[in-house]
Design a protein around this motif. Sequence first.
Motif, PDB file in Angstrom:
ATOM      1  N   LEU A   1      29.087 -34.687 -13.036  1.00 54.63           N
ATOM      2  CA  LEU A   1      28.788 -33.462 -13.790  1.00 54.63           C
ATOM      3  C   LEU A   1      27.365 -33.022 -13.453  1.00 54.63           C
ATOM      4  O   LEU A   1      26.412 -33.788 -13.631  1.00 54.63           O
TER       5      LEU A   1
ATOM      6  N   VAL B   1      32.646 -38.192 -14.438  1.00 55.19           N
ATOM      7  CA  VAL B   1      33.898 -37.521 -14.788  1.00 55.19           C
ATOM      8  C   VAL B   1      35.040 -38.095 -13.950  1.00 55.19           C
ATOM      9  O   VAL B   1      34.827 -38.731 -12.927  1.00 55.19           O
TER      10      VAL B   1
ATOM     11  N   GLN C   1      30.391 -27.312 -21.079  1.00 58.72           N
ATOM     12  CA  GLN C   1      30.051 -28.547 -21.776  1.00 58.72           C
ATOM     13  C   GLN C   1      28.686 -28.427 -22.464  1.00 58.72           C
ATOM     14  O   GLN C   1      27.923 -27.496 -22.181  1.00 58.72           O
TER      15      GLN C   1
ATOM     16  N   ARG D   1      26.458 -40.168 -18.897  1.00 59.76           N
ATOM     17  CA  ARG D   1      27.426 -39.237 -19.461  1.00 59.76           C
ATOM     18  C   ARG D   1      27.865 -38.177 -18.456  1.00 59.76           C
ATOM     19  O   ARG D   1      28.709 -37.354 -18.769  1.00 59.76           O
ATOM     20  N   TRP D   2      27.295 -38.204 -17.265  1.00 63.67           N
ATOM     21  CA  TRP D   2      27.660 -37.244 -16.228  1.00 63.67           C
ATOM     22  C   TRP D   2      28.889 -37.679 -15.435  1.00 63.67           C
ATOM     23  O   TRP D   2      29.390 -36.923 -14.599  1.00 63.67           O
TER      24      TRP D   2
ATOM     25  N   LEU E   1      36.000 -35.644 -19.132  1.00 63.80           N
ATOM     26  CA  LEU E   1      34.608 -36.011 -19.363  1.00 63.80           C
ATOM     27  C   LEU E   1      34.565 -37.438 -19.901  1.00 63.80           C
ATOM     28  O   LEU E   1      34.349 -37.659 -21.101  1.00 63.80           O
TER      29      LEU E   1
ATOM     30  N   VAL F   1      30.867 -29.478 -11.291  1.00 61.34           N
ATOM     31  CA  VAL F   1      31.125 -30.882 -10.953  1.00 61.34           C
ATOM     32  C   VAL F   1      31.082 -31.049  -9.436  1.00 61.34           C
ATOM     33  O   VAL F   1      31.625 -30.217  -8.697  1.00 61.34           O
TER      34      VAL F   1
END
Length: 508
Positions: free
Chosen positions: A36, A20, A95, A17-18, A59, A42
């Motif tokens: 991220l 971008v 975030q 999920r990091w 994201l 970032v």
Amino acid sequence: MIAGEGDTGPFAHGAERWRVRVRDRGGGEVLGAGVLLDREHVLTCAHVALAAEALAVDLVGLPGAPTSDARIVAHVPPDGDDRGDVAVLKLATRQPAGLGATLRRAALTWDRPVHTHGYPHGQGLDIGVWARMTLAAWAGSEWLQMNRRSPGEQRVRAGFSGSGVADDATGDVLGIVVSEYTDDDAGLAWMMPVATIEAHLPLVSQWAVGDRGVDPDRFPAPADSTHLAERVREIMAWLSRREDGAAVLIVVGGERTDLRHAVALSSVGDSPDPDLALDVEGLTVEEVSRRIVDRAGLATDGSSTRRVQAGTPPMTVVVDGVDQTDEPQALLDEVFEPMVRHGARLVFSFDQDDSAGIDAARALARAAVTGRLDGFAERIAVLLADSPDTDASRLRIALSGLRRAAAADWTLVAERLPRFDRAITRVESGRADARQVAEAMSDLRGQLEGWKAKAGDGGLAEHIGSATAYRRAHALLAADPVDGDAVREAVKEYQDLVRRALAKGEPG
């Protein structure tokens, strides 16, 4: 599909999920990718961050998450010499907590499987594509080469810059993509490792984990590096020859100072530091193993010693003060012997020539020589099975001489192994090149005969020009040695001649 993608694994589908995407806020164009780091920072490439006046970050690892504006808070631009090109952005929209990547300082060695995700420019693939690579060697001063795993897979290309390069086994980010090689067939790209990113932007250290490799307090640089002892230069050269394969170097007594200076200076020029240089005085077997596992960035459950024994990358490790550990013999037997079997290059230092464990270290060094010779024998056997030509037979005879010499003095043979390894590699490369030429000539022969059949079907069997061109191409294919460029030109000439004659309806 990347290794581990699916319902399980450290980077199961949706787990990274990091990841971008970085865009031009004004025009919406995708500029590259990024990592991220925490709720509002970032990591990306400087050339990505500097490509637009205003930046937007998507994201992509969080479906439904709103796009955030971003600004540069620190950067080092590329200097055109395989150096620099890194930036940190700050997001305008914070975030959710717990989403940042794990940046891992690790020993980055050959053939380590990694993967990344980017947005190829001009391909209409704003959702991105995966690319799988293996790490190769250092290229230039700061960048590490990556090779595409197989010809049929996606390669890293423009639009991947800034993307996190993640380890397949752990999911940790080992660096970011900084450049591509534009040849589709080559499948090459380059990354900047985490440690190098930290060196440029120290603020990144707050997000990095893992052993730093070399303790500067234990391995200080000499006060005067302009007049180095010859032994320091010899050790530096030994440390830099990572491609030479498994080997053990033993340093005793006063040479320990030379070793420490060599480690401190080993990054001078284009030579990377040892993967790990540690003082093992007072450490247990498990504590030393834990340092190795951590530096290699290996996943482990339970005993680090068992993880080392299961296999480690071919690291270069300096072990200072072996005789000052709690269990010198156990350390050599349980930790370093398995590492040598997996291709490690190790330097051991001892206080005295009769120190505890030094005999075991010498036995391990001798075993490393024997193991290399056995490996050479296997490679030569493959060459002989393929074709028992003069070169392969000469290598077999030379190997027999090396084995006899090793029985008398293995230390002298150890110095000859790199040159002999290169000799085998030259023959192997020659064979591979010859196979490629043979395959290419076979393809060209097929093309030639195919066009000859077309000529016959088109009534050109007796066409004077095409018949002459055919005979020339056929003769060049039969030549020994064959001139590949001349054959390609001759076959193309024949094809073009037949194609023009058929188009004009010329009679035979």
